[in-house]
Design a protein around this motif. Sequence first.
Motif, PDB file in Angstrom:
ATOM      1  N   GLY A 197       0.794  -1.230   0.000  1.00 17.73           N
ATOM      2  CA  GLY A 197       0.000   0.000   0.000  1.00 17.73           C
ATOM      3  C   GLY A 197       0.821   1.272   0.000  1.00 17.73           C
ATOM      4  N   VAL A 198       2.153   1.151   0.046  1.00 12.67           N
ATOM      5  CA  VAL A 198       3.029   2.328   0.019  1.00 12.67           C
ATOM      6  C   VAL A 198       3.750   2.364  -1.319  1.00 12.67           C
ATOM      7  CG1 VAL A 198       4.932   3.553   1.107  1.00 12.67           C
ATOM      8  CG2 VAL A 198       3.348   2.215   2.501  1.00 12.67           C
ATOM      9  N   GLU A 199       3.572   3.430  -2.064  1.00  7.05           N
ATOM     10  CA  GLU A 199       4.199   3.561  -3.370  1.00  7.05           C
ATOM     11  C   GLU A 199       5.715   3.542  -3.213  1.00  7.05           C
ATOM     12  OE1 GLU A 199       5.792   5.430  -6.890  1.00  7.05           O
ATOM     13  OE2 GLU A 199       5.648   6.529  -5.010  1.00  7.05           O
ATOM     14  N   SER A 200       6.381   2.697  -3.969  1.00  2.16           N
ATOM     15  CA  SER A 200       7.801   2.415  -3.746  1.00  2.16           C
ATOM     16  C   SER A 200       8.701   3.627  -3.963  1.00  2.16           C
ATOM     17  CB  SER A 200       8.257   1.263  -4.644  1.00  2.16           C
ATOM     18  OG  SER A 200       8.027   1.566  -6.009  1.00  2.16           O
ATOM     19  N   ARG A 201       8.423   4.439  -4.991  1.00  2.69           N
ATOM     20  CA  ARG A 201       9.277   5.595  -5.255  1.00  2.69           C
ATOM     21  C   ARG A 201       9.176   6.615  -4.121  1.00  2.69           C
ATOM     22  NH1 ARG A 201      12.065   7.719  -9.492  1.00  2.69           N
ATOM     23  NH2 ARG A 201      12.190   9.994  -9.648  1.00  2.69           N
ATOM     24  N   THR A 202       7.981   6.756  -3.555  1.00  4.62           N
ATOM     25  CA  THR A 202       7.798   7.654  -2.416  1.00  4.62           C
ATOM     26  C   THR A 202       8.625   7.184  -1.229  1.00  4.62           C
ATOM     27  OG1 THR A 202       5.543   8.205  -3.112  1.00  4.62           O
ATOM     28  CG2 THR A 202       6.106   8.606  -0.808  1.00  4.62           C
ATOM     29  N   ALA A 203       8.570   5.876  -0.961  1.00  4.51           N
ATOM     30  CA  ALA A 203       9.335   5.320   0.153  1.00  4.51           C
ATOM     31  C   ALA A 203      10.824   5.500  -0.065  1.00  4.51           C
ATOM     32  CB  ALA A 203       8.999   3.839   0.316  1.00  4.51           C
ATOM     33  N   ILE A 218      -7.009  20.210  -1.881  1.00  6.53           N
ATOM     34  CA  ILE A 218      -6.591  20.401  -3.271  1.00  6.53           C
ATOM     35  C   ILE A 218      -5.320  19.600  -3.513  1.00  6.53           C
ATOM     36  CG2 ILE A 218      -7.588  22.720  -3.388  1.00  6.53           C
ATOM     37  CD1 ILE A 218      -4.712  23.821  -3.185  1.00  6.53           C
ATOM     38  N   GLU A 219      -5.115  19.189  -4.737  1.00  3.15           N
ATOM     39  CA  GLU A 219      -3.857  18.526  -5.089  1.00  3.15           C
ATOM     40  C   GLU A 219      -2.791  19.609  -5.227  1.00  3.15           C
ATOM     41  OE1 GLU A 219      -1.878  15.623  -8.514  1.00  3.15           O
ATOM     42  OE2 GLU A 219      -4.031  16.081  -8.565  1.00  3.15           O
ATOM     43  N   LEU A 220      -1.682  19.431  -4.532  1.00  2.87           N
ATOM     44  CA  LEU A 220      -0.627  20.444  -4.530  1.00  2.87           C
ATOM     45  C   LEU A 220       0.582  20.028  -5.350  1.00  2.87           C
ATOM     46  CD1 LEU A 220       0.071  23.230  -3.281  1.00  2.87           C
ATOM     47  CD2 LEU A 220       1.266  21.997  -1.466  1.00  2.87           C
ATOM     48  N   HIS A 221       0.942  18.738  -5.291  1.00  2.00           N
ATOM     49  CA  HIS A 221       2.101  18.254  -6.048  1.00  2.00           C
ATOM     50  C   HIS A 221       1.857  16.832  -6.531  1.00  2.00           C
ATOM     51  CE1 HIS A 221       4.915  21.548  -5.538  1.00  2.00           C
ATOM     52  NE2 HIS A 221       4.571  21.631  -4.268  1.00  2.00           N
ATOM     53  N   ARG A 222       2.491  16.517  -7.662  1.00  5.88           N
ATOM     54  CA  ARG A 222       2.295  15.187  -8.229  1.00  5.88           C
ATOM     55  C   ARG A 222       2.991  14.102  -7.425  1.00  5.88           C
ATOM     56  NH1 ARG A 222       5.924  17.260 -12.507  1.00  5.88           N
ATOM     57  NH2 ARG A 222       8.027  16.505 -12.065  1.00  5.88           N
ATOM     58  N   ASP A 223       4.036  14.492  -6.655  1.00  2.69           N
ATOM     59  CA  ASP A 223       4.740  13.509  -5.831  1.00  2.69           C
ATOM     60  C   ASP A 223       5.559  14.225  -4.760  1.00  2.69           C
ATOM     61  OD1 ASP A 223       6.965  14.519  -7.209  1.00  2.69           O
ATOM     62  OD2 ASP A 223       7.058  12.825  -8.587  1.00  2.69           O
ATOM     63  N   ILE A 224       6.155  13.447  -3.871  1.00  2.37           N
ATOM     64  CA  ILE A 224       6.913  14.001  -2.752  1.00  2.37           C
ATOM     65  C   ILE A 224       8.176  14.707  -3.234  1.00  2.37           C
ATOM     66  CG2 ILE A 224       8.223  11.884  -2.318  1.00  2.37           C
ATOM     67  CD1 ILE A 224       6.784  14.260   0.363  1.00  2.37           C
ATOM     68  N   GLU A 225       8.765  14.242  -4.320  1.00  7.11           N
ATOM     69  CA  GLU A 225       9.965  14.893  -4.850  1.00  7.11           C
ATOM     70  C   GLU A 225       9.643  16.314  -5.306  1.00  7.11           C
ATOM     71  OE1 GLU A 225      13.594  14.177  -8.042  1.00  7.11           O
ATOM     72  OE2 GLU A 225      11.676  13.178  -8.373  1.00  7.11           O
TER      73      GLU A 225
END
Length: 331
Positions: A176-182, A264-271
Amino acid sequence: MSGRVHRRAGSVQRLSLDGGLDSLNDRDKVRLDSILNDGKVWVPEIYKEKAEWRTPQGHIDRVRSEKVSADGYDLATAAQSARKARDDYSGTNYAAARCVGPDGQESILVAYRNKAGREDGKTTKKRHNVYVSNLRKSAQKMDQGAEVNFTVTSDDLINVYGLGAVSYFPHQGAEGVESRTADFLSSVGLPTSDIFTSRMDVEDPYGPEVDAITIGSRFDHYGLQCPDESRSWWSLGYLFTSLLALDPACGKVYAFPEGAIEYIELHRDIESLVFALIELRKVEIDHDIGADPEELATRFRECVEAFDPIAFADEESQWILSMEELEQGIW
């Protein structure tokens, strides 16, 4: 066009999904024969030449520009790959379009105008199976524990925030945790500052009955209504007065503006969030030494929007509000 005096030519190269560049092969040259001249494309220079190719207002084939997410959209992905190839996230304009060759097959052309005013073209062959194959290979490498490369590095973050202001997270390999985020949170980390507070006090303010990680439990603690779909999102901290949350399943970052009912959506990903926070810290530093606020706000907008257009897509975005306050001298 052979009799024209004012003419320029832009070089064309093959562009891969990971930002790699190569020379055009023979099949590329056949497919792009209608627009190539000795391996280059003609670029209009004088006003008369540009006018011949301009679509006038009211023309039936004139299209409107709109911002789109890079996720899952091949033209936007190609433009991002071109930025990666040139290591260019400073606001240079890029445009992507489809080109149908005489054989009926499509290519994606990405053009950019550099700071000297010259335009160059890059092409990436539009074959979805090639894209999918590359993505699958990347996923396999991640599963095998290979290093994942990010545009934003740990050094970039430490250079502006200092090591003491960066938190690293244990690698979350749970389902359940997206690998690139981790991977990003464990290798690059998340900063904290007076403007973006991502750390809590050592003393737990909640107690054992409250899950301080997910926002659903925290909202319940304060008697606030939390949208059902966001209850499992992770709390990242506060950006000015907006609560930021991460959807661990897809890696997107959302904001709950102060006083707003919806997120609201602020960013497409943590990076992308950390990239913006690095640029924000640079703005803070330059502001403290007397740099012009309007120039700083313009620089921030161009740089961050080039990296992730979602950051400024919603009028309630904290980035829009904070840059307006900077320009107005509220900082």
